[in-house]
Design a protein around this motif. Structure first.
Motif, short mmCIF file in Angstrom:
data_model
loop_
_atom_site.label_atom_id
_atom_site.label_comp_id
_atom_site.label_asym_id
_atom_site.label_seq_id
_atom_site.Cartn_x
_atom_site.Cartn_y
_atom_site.Cartn_z
N ALA A 37 11.16 0.55 -27.17
CA ALA A 37 11.83 1.69 -27.86
C ALA A 37 12.98 2.50 -26.99
N PHE A 38 12.62 2.32 -25.79
CA PHE A 38 13.78 3.37 -24.73
C PHE A 38 14.92 2.46 -25.09
N ALA A 39 15.02 1.18 -24.92
CA ALA A 39 16.22 0.42 -25.06
C ALA A 39 16.76 0.39 -26.39
N PHE A 40 15.91 0.57 -27.62
CA PHE A 40 16.45 0.86 -28.73
C PHE A 40 17.04 2.22 -29.07
N SER A 41 16.70 3.20 -28.22
CA SER A 41 16.83 4.65 -28.50
C SER A 41 18.07 4.88 -27.68
N PHE A 42 18.13 4.57 -26.37
CA PHE A 42 19.08 5.34 -25.40
C PHE A 42 20.23 4.42 -24.81
N LEU A 43 19.82 2.94 -24.89
CA LEU A 43 20.76 2.26 -24.28
C LEU A 43 21.71 1.54 -25.50
N GLU A 44 22.89 1.20 -24.96
CA GLU A 44 23.80 0.81 -25.95
C GLU A 44 24.11 -0.94 -25.77
N PHE A 45 24.03 -1.77 -26.62
CA PHE A 45 24.14 -3.23 -26.38
C PHE A 45 24.70 -3.72 -27.68
N LYS A 46 25.23 -4.73 -27.59
CA LYS A 46 25.54 -5.51 -28.86
C LYS A 46 24.59 -6.05 -29.39
N GLY A 47 24.83 -5.88 -30.83
CA GLY A 47 23.80 -6.32 -31.93
C GLY A 47 22.36 -5.68 -31.85
N LYS A 48 22.45 -4.40 -31.60
CA LYS A 48 21.14 -3.50 -30.98
C LYS A 48 20.73 -3.30 -32.57
N GLY A 49 21.38 -2.99 -33.50
CA GLY A 49 20.88 -2.86 -35.00
C GLY A 49 20.26 -4.06 -35.69
N PHE A 100 7.57 4.76 -31.32
CA PHE A 100 8.13 5.07 -30.15
C PHE A 100 9.64 5.50 -30.48
N ARG A 101 10.52 4.58 -31.02
CA ARG A 101 11.82 4.79 -31.28
C ARG A 101 11.95 6.00 -32.01
N GLN A 102 11.53 5.91 -33.17
CA GLN A 102 11.63 7.43 -33.99
C GLN A 102 11.28 8.53 -33.13
N PHE A 103 10.42 8.45 -32.16
CA PHE A 103 9.97 9.60 -31.55
C PHE A 103 10.95 10.09 -30.46
N TYR A 104 11.42 9.04 -29.70
CA TYR A 104 12.69 9.07 -28.93
C TYR A 104 13.78 9.66 -29.43
N LEU A 105 14.14 9.16 -30.66
CA LEU A 105 15.36 9.77 -31.39
C LEU A 105 15.35 11.30 -31.54
N THR A 106 14.28 11.90 -31.40
CA THR A 106 14.06 13.40 -31.68
C THR A 106 14.70 14.10 -30.39
#
Length: 181
Positions: A37-49, A100-106
């Motif tokens: 979730a940290f990777a999906f929330s804070f890091l930028e990488f190709k193909g994340k979505g 966790f991703r939704q929580f980290y996005l806050t």
């Protein structure tokens, strides 16, 4: 009845096995899901979505559809009838990553950026800043995961063959009659 239950099957061993299995799965899911979730929330990488959409799509596949392929995989590894076979297939979950991703996005992105400017590595940011701020999400995830892992019936029944590795759910069903063993 209690005396008969504890002498018919090793019920205390089954309870211990269930607690070991559920505890390890809970800890494993909290660690792996929070890192993903940290990777999906804070890091930028190709193909994340796209990658996140694939992870979310796995929630639509019922566990019963993958149980045979999982069994064949762990059977080829030679770990049947061990704690590893009860724990490894459940060390992560799409629901946990989503929670966790939704929580980290806050959290504001500037929190992560300020830590990076101060020279804070990603793992230190997770351990010292992010985890203490997410105690409520960790608590919710821990309760949900522990209950689900403790109540598992089909997978432990399939991969355990001896009484030393059975869980309490299987042990209780063994109390039904002598012939059920």
């Amino acid at each position: 009845n209690f005396k008969e239950a504890f002498t018919t099957v090793p019920l205390l061993r089954f309870i211990l096995n269930s607690f070991i299995m559920a505890g390890c799965i809970t800890i494993g899911q909290i660690i792996s899901c929070s890192l993903a979730a940290f990777a999906f929330s804070f890091l930028e990488f190709k193909g994340k979505g796209i990658l996140f959409a694939i992870v979310m799509a796995t929630m639509m596949v019922p566990g019963e559809a993958t149980i045979i392929s999982n069994y064949l995989t762990v059977g080829s590894w030679g770990i049947l009838d061990t704690y590893a076979v009860l724990i490894i297939p459940y060390l992560t979950s799409a629901m946990g990553i989503f929670l966790f991703r939704q929580f980290y996005l806050t959290f504001p992105k500037s929190l992560y950026e300020a830590a990076k400017i101060d020279g804070c590595p990603n793992l230190v940011f997770i351990v010292r800043i992010l985890i203490p701020l997410t105690k409520s999400a960790i608590g919710a995830m821990a309760v949900y995961t522990f209950i689900n892992a403790y109540n598992m019936y089909m997978w432990p029944l399939l991969v355990t063959g001896t009484e030393e590795m059975r869980t309490v759910q299987i042990g209780i069903s063994m109390l039904n009659s002598v012939d059920s063993q």
